[in-house]
Write a protein that holds these residues in place. Sequence first.
Motif, mmCIF file in Angstrom:
data_model
loop_
_atom_site.group_PDB
_atom_site.id
_atom_site.type_symbol
_atom_site.label_atom_id
_atom_site.label_comp_id
_atom_site.label_asym_id
_atom_site.label_seq_id
_atom_site.Cartn_x
_atom_site.Cartn_y
_atom_site.Cartn_z
ATOM 1 N N LEU A 71 53.239 118.364 -5.806
ATOM 2 C CA LEU A 71 54.611 118.072 -6.239
ATOM 3 C C LEU A 71 54.626 117.103 -7.409
ATOM 4 C CD1 LEU A 71 55.390 119.593 -3.625
ATOM 5 C CD2 LEU A 71 57.223 117.916 -3.336
ATOM 6 N N TYR A 108 63.382 119.420 -9.469
ATOM 7 C CA TYR A 108 63.083 120.849 -9.504
ATOM 8 C C TYR A 108 61.708 121.160 -8.923
ATOM 9 C CZ TYR A 108 67.341 121.869 -12.018
ATOM 10 O OH TYR A 108 68.667 122.024 -12.339
ATOM 11 N N SER A 109 60.791 120.221 -9.015
ATOM 12 C CA SER A 109 59.490 120.402 -8.375
ATOM 13 C C SER A 109 59.653 120.546 -6.866
ATOM 14 C CB SER A 109 58.579 119.215 -8.698
ATOM 15 O OG SER A 109 57.356 119.299 -7.998
ATOM 16 N N LEU A 157 61.287 116.032 -11.203
ATOM 17 C CA LEU A 157 60.871 115.857 -9.811
ATOM 18 C C LEU A 157 61.799 116.610 -8.866
ATOM 19 C CD1 LEU A 157 58.939 114.538 -7.808
ATOM 20 C CD2 LEU A 157 60.403 112.502 -7.831
ATOM 21 N N LEU A 198 56.763 120.093 -15.372
ATOM 22 C CA LEU A 198 58.149 120.457 -15.662
ATOM 23 C C LEU A 198 58.868 119.427 -16.533
ATOM 24 C CD1 LEU A 198 59.278 121.740 -12.121
ATOM 25 C CD2 LEU A 198 58.690 123.122 -14.128
ATOM 26 N N TYR A 250 61.556 124.069 -6.010
ATOM 27 C CA TYR A 250 60.730 125.269 -6.073
ATOM 28 C C TYR A 250 59.725 125.323 -4.922
ATOM 29 C CZ TYR A 250 62.539 125.848 -10.837
ATOM 30 O OH TYR A 250 63.355 126.022 -11.936
ATOM 31 N N PHE A 281 53.274 119.056 -10.494
ATOM 32 C CA PHE A 281 54.273 120.028 -10.911
ATOM 33 C C PHE A 281 55.426 119.329 -11.630
ATOM 34 C CE2 PHE A 281 57.192 123.722 -9.515
ATOM 35 C CZ PHE A 281 56.826 124.457 -10.633
ATOM 36 N N SER A 282 55.752 118.130 -11.152
ATOM 37 C CA SER A 282 56.787 117.336 -11.819
ATOM 38 C C SER A 282 56.366 116.991 -13.245
ATOM 39 C CB SER A 282 57.057 116.052 -11.023
ATOM 40 O OG SER A 282 57.950 115.198 -11.714
#
Length: 436
Positions: free
Chosen positions: A386, A404-405, A402, A393, A408, A389-390
């Motif tokens: 997470l 949207y991480s 964060l 993004l 998803y 991924f943050s």
Amino acid sequence: MNSDQAAVGAPAKGDPNRNTVLLMLLVVYIFNFVDRQILSILAAPIQADLQLSDGEMGLLGGIAFALLYSTMAVPLAALADRTSRSWVITVSLAAWSGFTALCGLATNFWQIFLARLGVGIGEAGGVAPSYALIGDYFPSSQRATALSVYSLGIPIGSGLGVLVGGYIAATVDWRTAFFAVGLSGVIIAPIFKLLVRDKAKSAPLAVGVADTTAEVSIRPTLKETAAVLAHKPSFWLLSFGAATSSMLGYGIAFWLPSLLIRSFGYDLVQASQFFGALLLIGGVVGVMAGGLIADRLGGRDRAYFAWLPGIAFLLGAPLFAAGITSSDAQFAFLLFLLPQALAYVWLGPVLSAIQHLVVPAARSTASALFLLINNLIGLGGGIYALGAFSDLLQPIYGDEALRYSMLYALVLYVLAALLMALAGPFLRKDWVHEQG
């Protein structure tokens, strides 16, 4: 041979010491999660002080802890099965608490990384032997409920870690928070050993249908236990189902305070109060509901020990999405409350089911093998994934990356529900039935 070194037999239904044992195991588990979760509420001041990215912070919260926590749990659990479960828990508590205090001395990423490795090594010896002791003291019909009481240490410890850590960090500094919680655990360790003893040795229990042709020793080795579990599909489906859900559960638990600060404009104290209350209310309700319902439904059909968590995951995913996308913090609290409870429902049913896949003398080892999969994937991968991924993004969503991480990642609950649905029918034949 004294009682601390004894192997385990059939649980005594009226044992007068079992509630004291359960209470002390709960206290130790609370310290386990205070020490583990405190990093999440301290993430913002630590990142600011040590100049760490979300990815680096994800490593500290995930793989730095989970790497040795998961792998060391297996040999330590085998040691507990063959020597003394209560002694292994005692030494582990003192060790992880000491390393938690050392986190407060860190001045760079690698120093705090190594201290978190030490916390992971210590905590590796605490959980699996505790599961086994509960299995020793409580009969099968009450085991999911007893394990749920023990699992209250997760929301209570997490909530207290967030509340206490946030308050101390805001009024003093983040280093003092580590010192305070770490040294408190060191003090509790000898009290625990004074009050908790292993059960006396007895004859081994009968094996389940899947094992009727195998000879099972009073003290199965790690290899023997692993071989039994390797041939049980329910073990793999439960383990990977729990691990998939834990990727999201641990990820949200670690990053939600940072989301509250970044996207809702909360300060450290407000974030700790929001998240601490969420953990204590939602978590306690979810943990106890899971155990109580599983003992009732599972007595009719063993498959419900897997199906109940699967239903909870499916219901929780859209509710978490509503909370994550909310623009109002107070409304978000209400939206998060129910899925937070649903996220904890799996603990009692799944942990109880794992206890019933092997004979009693192998319970610590079986639990550790389950935790190896659950924590290495769930704890080790979820928090880092997470956070990374943050970072990925960030160019698209900026300060909302964060959010949207986390959004998803909710697909993980759907996958976890599918694995639990598949595990249910296999539990019916893999279950080890007890005598007495």
